[in-house]
Scaffold this motif. Structure first.
Motif, short mmCIF file in Angstrom:
data_model
loop_
_atom_site.label_atom_id
_atom_site.label_comp_id
_atom_site.label_asym_id
_atom_site.label_seq_id
_atom_site.Cartn_x
_atom_site.Cartn_y
_atom_site.Cartn_z
N THR A 152 -0.20 -1.79 -8.06
CA THR A 152 -1.45 -2.11 -8.74
C THR A 152 -1.77 -3.58 -8.48
O THR A 152 -0.89 -4.38 -8.12
CB THR A 152 -1.34 -1.90 -10.25
N TYR A 159 0.83 -1.21 0.00
CA TYR A 159 0.00 0.00 0.00
C TYR A 159 0.86 1.26 0.00
O TYR A 159 0.39 2.34 0.35
CB TYR A 159 -0.96 -0.02 1.19
N ARG A 172 -8.07 8.45 1.35
CA ARG A 172 -7.37 8.68 0.09
C ARG A 172 -7.62 7.60 -0.96
O ARG A 172 -7.36 7.82 -2.15
CB ARG A 172 -5.85 8.77 0.37
N PHE A 173 -8.09 6.48 -0.54
CA PHE A 173 -8.21 5.32 -1.43
C PHE A 173 -9.26 5.56 -2.52
O PHE A 173 -10.38 6.00 -2.25
CB PHE A 173 -8.59 4.08 -0.61
N VAL A 174 -8.87 5.25 -3.75
CA VAL A 174 -9.79 5.36 -4.89
C VAL A 174 -10.17 3.94 -5.30
O VAL A 174 -9.33 3.19 -5.82
CB VAL A 174 -9.13 6.08 -6.08
N HIS A 206 -5.62 -0.38 -12.25
CA HIS A 206 -6.26 0.78 -11.62
C HIS A 206 -5.33 1.44 -10.60
O HIS A 206 -4.67 0.78 -9.80
CB HIS A 206 -7.54 0.31 -10.93
N ASP A 207 -5.26 2.77 -10.65
CA ASP A 207 -4.48 3.57 -9.71
C ASP A 207 -5.37 3.89 -8.50
O ASP A 207 -6.38 4.58 -8.62
CB ASP A 207 -4.02 4.86 -10.38
N GLU A 208 -4.97 3.40 -7.32
CA GLU A 208 -5.78 3.56 -6.12
C GLU A 208 -5.56 4.91 -5.42
O GLU A 208 -6.16 5.17 -4.38
CB GLU A 208 -5.50 2.41 -5.15
N GLY A 209 -4.69 5.75 -5.97
CA GLY A 209 -4.53 7.09 -5.44
C GLY A 209 -3.56 7.22 -4.28
O GLY A 209 -3.51 8.27 -3.64
N VAL A 210 -2.78 6.17 -4.01
CA VAL A 210 -1.83 6.19 -2.90
C VAL A 210 -0.41 6.05 -3.47
O VAL A 210 -0.12 5.08 -4.17
CB VAL A 210 -2.11 5.05 -1.90
N LYS A 211 0.44 7.01 -3.16
CA LYS A 211 1.79 7.01 -3.70
C LYS A 211 2.54 5.73 -3.33
O LYS A 211 2.59 5.34 -2.16
CB LYS A 211 2.56 8.23 -3.18
#
Length: 213
Positions: free
Chosen positions: A125, A89, A103-105, A116-121
């Protein structure tokens, strides 16, 4: 003939502290240590003492500790493989779960899910996660040993099982199997048809009910 016993590590500190696990290197709690001993005893009861056994584990501390309990009863050294880790993560690892939740997408119901990009640096994936687990399974199943134990994580178990049944990587975007901490999944391939069975999924009968999350 081949039988795999896939263990999900028991309760770890990130469970009780409500922080994100993933590659965060949490350790087993006292309850988790007791559950690891129960897992080892359950496996010892199922596998003939005359059988050759191989033991594989994620290299994170909580899975190493679980594997060590098994290794002590079987007299084998675990092979540590980082490809059997939980999903990373990224920068969320070890942070409060609420931090990630904000923050999670989530992936879309329809469309691209594996990349899919979950929005966490820094987070993996699902595609990267699947690829490494499948690669580890290819190597494990390339060995001729009839009894193999794999100690991994609750999320990763899904892709150990889909690799076992040869589900193509491109089709696992919706796959998710429930695997409580400290569970044992039994997979078997017969010598005649070479069918790959899921004999028991996420069995927890060997655990104290209070140890199952």
């Amino acid at each position: 003939m081949r039988t795999l016993y896939v263990v999900t590590h028991p309760q770890a500190t990130h469970h009780v502290e409500n922080v994100v696990g993933g590659w965060h290197d949490s350790r087993l709690t006292p309850a988790g240590i007791r559950a690891a001993a129960a897992v080892a005893q359950a496996l010892r009861a199922r596998i003939p003492r005359s059988a050759d056994v191989e033991l594989y584990a994620s290299d994170l501390r909580r899975t190493r500790q679980t594997a060590e309990a098994v290794a002590e009863l079987f007299g084998v050294a675990p092979v540590l493989d980082p490809r059997l880790r939980e999903k990373s993560y990224g920068e969320a690892g070890g942070r409060p779960q609420q931090w990630l939740d904000r923050r999670f997408v989530p992936p879309p119901a329809v469309g691209e899910r594996l990349e899919h990009d979950e929005g966490v640096k820094g987070a993996e994936t699902k595609a990267a996660w699947v690829r490494r687990v499948y690669a580890a399974m290819d190597d494990i199943l390339g060995r001729p040993c009839e009894h193999q134990i794999i100690v991994t994580h609750g999320g990763t178990l899904t892709f150990v099982v889909t690799a076992w049944i040869k589900m193509p990587q491109a089709t696992v975007g919706y796959a998710s199997l429930r695997a409580p901490a400290g569970s044992i999944t039994t997979l078997h391939e017969d010598d005649f048809f070479h069918n790959r069975q899921i004999v028991a999924l996420a069995d927890t009968h060997h655990l104290d009910p209070a140890a199952v999350d």
